[in-house]
Design a protein around this motif. Structure first.
Motif, PDB file in Angstrom:
ATOM      1  N   HIS A 274       0.809  -1.217   0.000  1.00 34.20           N
ATOM      2  CA  HIS A 274       0.000   0.000   0.000  1.00 34.20           C
ATOM      3  C   HIS A 274       0.849   1.276   0.000  1.00 34.20           C
ATOM      4  O   HIS A 274       0.307   2.373   0.022  1.00 34.20           O
ATOM      5  CB  HIS A 274      -0.908   0.030   1.230  1.00 34.20           C
ATOM      6  N   VAL A 296      -5.308   1.578  -3.229  1.00 33.87           N
ATOM      7  CA  VAL A 296      -5.017   0.141  -3.194  1.00 33.87           C
ATOM      8  C   VAL A 296      -6.154  -0.606  -2.494  1.00 33.87           C
ATOM      9  O   VAL A 296      -6.589  -1.673  -2.949  1.00 33.87           O
ATOM     10  CB  VAL A 296      -3.669  -0.127  -2.490  1.00 33.87           C
ATOM     11  N   PRO A 307      -3.038  -7.121  -2.029  1.00 30.31           N
ATOM     12  CA  PRO A 307      -2.248  -6.017  -2.603  1.00 30.31           C
ATOM     13  C   PRO A 307      -0.989  -6.486  -3.306  1.00 30.31           C
ATOM     14  O   PRO A 307      -0.536  -5.869  -4.266  1.00 30.31           O
ATOM     15  CB  PRO A 307      -1.919  -5.139  -1.398  1.00 30.31           C
ATOM     16  N   VAL A 320      -1.724  -3.042  -8.175  1.00 29.10           N
ATOM     17  CA  VAL A 320      -1.701  -1.818  -8.988  1.00 29.10           C
ATOM     18  C   VAL A 320      -1.166  -2.114 -10.386  1.00 29.10           C
ATOM     19  O   VAL A 320      -1.791  -1.747 -11.393  1.00 29.10           O
ATOM     20  CB  VAL A 320      -0.861  -0.721  -8.299  1.00 29.10           C
TER      21      VAL A 320
END
Length: 392
Positions: A274, A296, A307, A320
Motif C-alpha cells: 500500500h 489500493v 495487494p 496496482v
C-alpha cells in the motif's frame, strides 16, 4: 443547574430585554433604553461564548465515550482495572491492569486472535458483564514498540470521529505494551476479503460503504485536524469493521503531523503493498501517500485480490501493476471484478469506482485527488440506507 443551549439562552435574554423595556417605558428616559439593550446583548453574547467554550471542552474529553460501548460499561472496565491515569497530549486514559487483560483474553490464546499483523496482533477480550474489547499486543523491538505506543496514545486520546478507532486504555507489562480498543466484531477488512470467507459477507453496497467510511476517516485527518495528520500506515488490516460493517481506522503508531520531521518505519509497517512510490524512492510522506494507500484498498474491494500476490516462486506482482492497465477497458472491467460481486452493480457505478481507484494510485502525487474529492465522488454510489446518496 442544567446548561441551556446557546440559541435558547439568547432567546431568553431577548425576551427579558423586551419585558424590561415595556415595563419601564414610562419611567425611563428614551436615552437609557439603548444602553440597557446593548449591555444585555453583550452579556448574552458573553454567556453564549462561555457556554460554547464549555461545550467544546466537554466534547474534547469525550474520547472515551466509545461507539457501541455504553458509558456504564466503560466505567466497569475502569473500576475493575484498578487504573492509574496517564495524560496524553490532551486527555486522560486509564491504565488497565495486566491481569485483567490476561484473564479477558484467555492468556492471549490463539483462539482469541482477531487478526495477525506485523505491528501487533489483535485479541478479543471478554470482560465481566458481557463487555468485549480488542487488545493490541505491540510487536517489535523495545524502541519501536515504545515510539508507536506513545504515538497512538497521543493521537487517539485527542481524535474523536465516527470512523477513527476509540481507545479504551493501555497497559504495560515488562517490556510489552498493550492498547485496548473498542470492540469491532467483524475484524479487519483484510480478514474479510482474504481470509477463509473470501469476501462472501461483503456485497457490492457493503464494499462501497466501507470505501466511503474509510474516505471519511481520512478526509477528517487531512482536512479537519490542525495540523493535518498523515496516517502513513493505511492498509486493509488497518480498516476495522463492527457488527454493521461500519469502519474504524486503526494503527496510528506511524502517523505523523504535516510538517513533522518524523519518518515512518516501512520495514516495521507491513504495508509495502500500500506504500506510495515516492515514499519508497525518497521517503516523501504527504497526505497524497494516504490517498495512494486508499486507492489500493479500493482495488482490493473491487478485485478481491491481495495487494501483493505471488506469480512465481520468486516473483510477486502488485494489484496496482496488474489492474491499472486493464481498468480503462470498459468491456474487460466486469470480468476483473471479484466473482462474489460480479454483475451485482450498475456498470456506470463500477466504471466510476474504477476510475477513482486509478486516479488514487497515480505514480505522481500531484495527479492524485484530495480525499475530500474522493469522498464526494463515492458518496452518490452508496445507498441512502447505508449513509450514501444513491437511490433506485
Amino acid at each position: 443547574m442544567p446548561e441551556i443551549p446557546s440559541m435558547c439562552l439568547l432567546h431568553q435574554w431577548l425576551h427579558f430585554i423586551q419585558i424590561t423595556v415595556q415595563h419601564h417605558d414610562h419611567h425611563l428616559d428614551e436615552v437609557l433604553v439603548l444602553p440597557i439593550i446593548l449591555a444585555s446583548g453583550a452579556l448574552a453574547i458573553i454567556l453564549m461564548w462561555i457556554y460554547r467554550g464549555r461545550t467544546f471542552r466537554h466534547k474534547s474529553h469525550q474520547n472515551s465515550d466509545l461507539e457501541g460501548i455504553q458509558p456504564s460499561e466503560i466505567m466497569l472496565v475502569l473500576t475493575s482495572s484498578k487504573s492509574r491515569k496517564m495524560v496524553g497530549r490532551k486527555g486522560l486514559l486509564p491504565m488497565i491492569d495486566y491481569n485483567l487483560l490476561e484473564a479477558a483474553s484467555n492468556s492471549f490464546s490463539e483462539l482469541n486472535v482477531s487478526a495477525k499483523r506485523v505491528s501487533g496482533d489483535l485479541y478479543k477480550a471478554h470482560f465481566n458483564e458481557g463487555i468485549t474489547a480488542l487488545v493490541k499486543k505491540l510487536n517489535g523491538g523495545k524502541q519501536e514498540n515504545e515510539r508507536e505506543f506513545e504515538n497512538e496514545i497521543d493521537l487517539l486520546s485527542i481524535i474523536c470521529h465516527p470512523n477513527i478507532i476509540s481507545l479504551v486504555g493501555y497497559c504495560f507489562h515488562a517490556e510489552t505494551r498493550f492498547l485496548v480498543y473498542e470492540m469491532m466484531e467483524n475484524g479487519t477488512l483484510e480478514t474479510q476479503l482474504h481470509g477463509p470467507s473470501r469476501g462472501s459477507a461483503l456485497s457490492w453496497h457493503i464494499r462501497m460503504k466501507i470505501a466511503v467510511d474509510t474516505a471519511k476517516g481520512l478526509e477528517f485527518l487531512h482536512e479537519h485536524c490542525d495540523p493535518p495528520i498523515i496516517h502513513g500506515d493505511l492498509k486493509s488490516s488497518s480498516v476495522l469493521l463492527d457488527s454493521g460493517f461500519n469502519v474504524k481506522i486503526s494503527d496510528f503508531g506511524l502517523a505523523v503531523a504535516v510538517g513533522s520531521q518524523n519518518k515512518a518505519n516501512l520495514q516495521h509497517s507491513g504495508a509495502l503493498g500500500h506504500v506510495a512510490p515516492e515514499y519508497l524512492l525518497n521517503g516523501e510522506l504527504t497526505e497524497k501517500s494516504d490517498v495512494y494507500a486508499f486507492g489500493v484498498i479500493l482495488l482490493e474491494l473491487l478485485m478481491g485480490r491481495k495487494p501483493v500476490e505471488k506469480t512465481a516462486p520468486s516473483q510477486c506482482q502488485s494489484i496496482v501493476t496488474w489492474a491499472v492497465p486493464q481498468l480503462t477497458d470498459r468491456l474487460q472491467l466486469p470480468n476483473m471484478v471479484d466473482p462474489v460481486i460480479r454483475n451485482a452493480m450498475e456498470l456506470k457505478h463500477l466504471c466510476q469506482v474504477a476510475a477513482i481507484a486509478v486516479l488514487c494510485v497515480q505514480p505522481e502525487p500531484g495527479y492524485r485527488p484530495l480525499m475530500a474529492d474522493v469522498l464526494h465522488s463515492l458518496i452518490p454510489i452508496v445507498p441512502i440506507e447505508l449513509g450514501g446518496l444513491w437511490g433506485p
